[in-house]
Design an enzyme around this catalytic site. Structure first.
Site, PDB file in Angstrom:
ATOM      1  N   GLY A  52       2.262   6.228   8.889  1.00  0.00           N
ATOM      2  CA  GLY A  52       3.625   6.635   8.518  1.00  0.00           C
ATOM      3  C   GLY A  52       4.656   5.582   8.871  1.00  0.00           C
ATOM      4  O   GLY A  52       5.791   5.637   8.415  1.00  0.00           O
TER       5      GLY A  52
ATOM      6  N   GLU B  44      23.308   9.720   5.328  1.00  0.00           N
ATOM      7  CA  GLU B  44      22.187   9.339   4.459  1.00  0.00           C
ATOM      8  C   GLU B  44      22.673   8.917   3.071  1.00  0.00           C
ATOM      9  O   GLU B  44      23.634   9.473   2.543  1.00  0.00           O
ATOM     10  CB  GLU B  44      21.212  10.512   4.295  1.00  0.00           C
ATOM     11  CG  GLU B  44      20.584  11.012   5.584  1.00  0.00           C
ATOM     12  CD  GLU B  44      21.386  12.115   6.258  1.00  0.00           C
ATOM     13  OE1 GLU B  44      22.576  12.294   5.922  1.00  0.00           O
ATOM     14  OE2 GLU B  44      20.819  12.793   7.137  1.00  0.00           O
TER      15      GLU B  44
ATOM     16  N   HIS C 104       0.820  -1.227   0.000  1.00  0.00           N
ATOM     17  CA  HIS C 104       0.000   0.000   0.000  1.00  0.00           C
ATOM     18  C   HIS C 104       0.849   1.270   0.000  1.00  0.00           C
ATOM     19  O   HIS C 104       0.311   2.371  -0.069  1.00  0.00           O
ATOM     20  CB  HIS C 104      -1.036  -0.026   1.135  1.00  0.00           C
ATOM     21  CG  HIS C 104      -0.530   0.360   2.479  1.00  0.00           C
ATOM     22  ND1 HIS C 104      -0.155  -0.553   3.437  1.00  0.00           N
ATOM     23  CD2 HIS C 104      -0.329   1.583   3.031  1.00  0.00           C
ATOM     24  CE1 HIS C 104       0.237   0.097   4.519  1.00  0.00           C
ATOM     25  NE2 HIS C 104       0.155   1.383   4.300  1.00  0.00           N
TER      26      HIS C 104
ATOM     27  N   SER D 154       4.006   2.437   8.253  1.00  0.00           N
ATOM     28  CA  SER D 154       3.755   1.386   7.268  1.00  0.00           C
ATOM     29  C   SER D 154       4.987   1.012   6.471  1.00  0.00           C
ATOM     30  O   SER D 154       5.788   1.875   6.122  1.00  0.00           O
ATOM     31  CB  SER D 154       2.700   1.863   6.269  1.00  0.00           C
ATOM     32  OG  SER D 154       1.444   1.613   6.791  1.00  0.00           O
ATOM     33  N   GLY D 155       5.100  -0.261   6.184  1.00  0.00           N
ATOM     34  CA  GLY D 155       6.228  -0.738   5.395  1.00  0.00           C
ATOM     35  C   GLY D 155       7.447  -1.039   6.246  1.00  0.00           C
ATOM     36  O   GLY D 155       8.366  -1.718   5.810  1.00  0.00           O
TER      37      GLY D 155
ATOM     38  N   ASP E  51      -0.036  -7.622   1.738  1.00  0.00           N
ATOM     39  CA  ASP E  51       0.431  -6.222   1.690  1.00  0.00           C
ATOM     40  C   ASP E  51       1.959  -6.173   1.791  1.00  0.00           C
ATOM     41  O   ASP E  51       2.522  -5.825   2.833  1.00  0.00           O
ATOM     42  CB  ASP E  51      -0.234  -5.446   2.838  1.00  0.00           C
ATOM     43  CG  ASP E  51       0.014  -3.955   2.749  1.00  0.00           C
ATOM     44  OD1 ASP E  51       0.513  -3.489   1.708  1.00  0.00           O
ATOM     45  OD2 ASP E  51      -0.306  -3.246   3.730  1.00  0.00           O
TER      46      ASP E  51
HETATM   47  N1  ARG Z   1      -1.476   1.944   7.251  1.00  0.00           N
HETATM   48  C1  ARG Z   1      -0.632   2.729   8.084  1.00  0.00           C
HETATM   49  C2  ARG Z   1       0.395   3.457   7.242  1.00  0.00           C
HETATM   50  O1  ARG Z   1       0.180   3.601   6.070  1.00  0.00           O
HETATM   51  C3  ARG Z   1      -0.013   1.927   9.175  1.00  0.00           C
HETATM   52  C4  ARG Z   1      -0.991   1.653  10.198  1.00  0.00           C
HETATM   53  C5  ARG Z   1      -0.478   0.854  11.308  1.00  0.00           C
HETATM   54  N2  ARG Z   1      -1.420   1.021  12.348  1.00  0.00           N
HETATM   55  C6  ARG Z   1      -1.353   0.482  13.513  1.00  0.00           C
HETATM   56  N3  ARG Z   1      -2.270   0.769  14.367  1.00  0.00           N
HETATM   57  N4  ARG Z   1      -0.374  -0.361  13.819  1.00  0.00           N
HETATM   58  O2  ARG Z   1       1.332   4.046   7.729  1.00  0.00           O
END
Ligand code: ARG
Length: 264
Positions: free
Chosen positions: A209, A92, A68, A211-212, A114
């Protein structure tokens, strides 16, 4: 309303939004790790340097992140060796992607599968600030209650708070899929390709944020931050892509592009 007054209002409005964004910190109720101690993590950013997702290096050409986080190969850059996103530290390494390989069965409605592989245009230089993460073997499970670590540059809470733009990390226990799927929690929507981690009382979690980014147990990345219900809510642990279910896909994908490269 006269024009100068209106302009001041607009300026204040813009500043308020900016400050709010800056104040929304990273990882809920975690702490700042020793700078550059988590060396495999990367920040995935837009071309104008806005952080959108985390990710991690699995070799010097390949990054793993969530499917995503796919904003398009020409809109994305990858930063390794970072700690503070707002300060230039000299450690960096910025890299452009050559290729994005989202999992072919990724479903944005159910969040199933995902996971995405990113091939870099040029190899990352591995040093004491940048290294590679280890992955579990195919189908290895991780025990309920096992303490794992998730890290990222995502929000510290869904509403805001004052934190600098440095990396954050938090330790969380693995929650069994059975508990995570109970009617008091996610009620059956957790697939076998997902992993839950968090406390039943909530309080600590990954958030928007993050995510991934990597969830690391026993020195291997077992989870990729994927989704959740709010952040750190009681009864709702964070949901991660179960990396061990994709080990074969990861190895096969990397190998297929490696051989393609050799032929040309
Ligand atoms: N989908 C979110 C992102 O794009 C991450 C969500 C994770 N949420 C959580 N409650 N652990 O950053």
């Amino acid at each position: 309303m006269d024009l100068p007054f209106l302009l001041v209002c607009i300026l204040l409005e813009v500043l308020a939004v900016k400050c709010q964004n800056a104040a929304q910190g990273r990882i809920v109720n975690g702490y700042e790790p020793i700078p550059h101690s988590i060396t495999y993590i990367v920040s995935i950013q837009t071309m104008d340097r806005q952080h959108i997702c985390g990710g991690f290096l699995i070799n010097k050409y390949w990054v793993v992140t969530a499917a995503h986080c796919n904003i398009g190969v020409n809109k994305m850059m990858i930063v390794a060796g970072d700690h503070s996103l707002s300060i230039y530290e000299g450690t960096e390494q910025e890299m452009l992607p050559q290729l994005l390989v989202p999992h072919p069965a990724y479903n944005s409605t159910t969040n199933n599968n995902d996971i995405m592989l990113i091939k870099l245009r040029a190899p990352i230089y591995l040093n004491s600030y940048v290294s590679i993460a280890l992955l579990p073997r195919q189908d290895t499970s991780v025990q309920e209650g096992k303490m794992c670590r998730v890290s990222g540059w995502g929000y510290t809470n869904p509403e805001g708070g004052t934190v600098p733009s440095t990396l954050r990390t938090v330790k969380l226990p693995i929650v069994s899929t059975e508990k995570c799927n109970s009617s008091a929690s996610f009620n059956g929507i957790i697939t076998e390709n997902m992993l839950c981690a968090g406390y039943s009382i909530g309080g600590k979690d990954a958030c928007q944020g993050d995510s991934g980014g990597p969830l690391v147990c026993d020195g291997r990345v077992y989870g990729v931050v994927s989704w959740g219900k709010g952040c750190a809510d009681a009864q709702f642990p964070g949901v991660y892509t179960a990396v061990s279910k994709f080990r074969r896909w990861i190895d096969n994908t990397i190998f297929s592009y490696y051989s393609r490269c050799k032929k040309n």
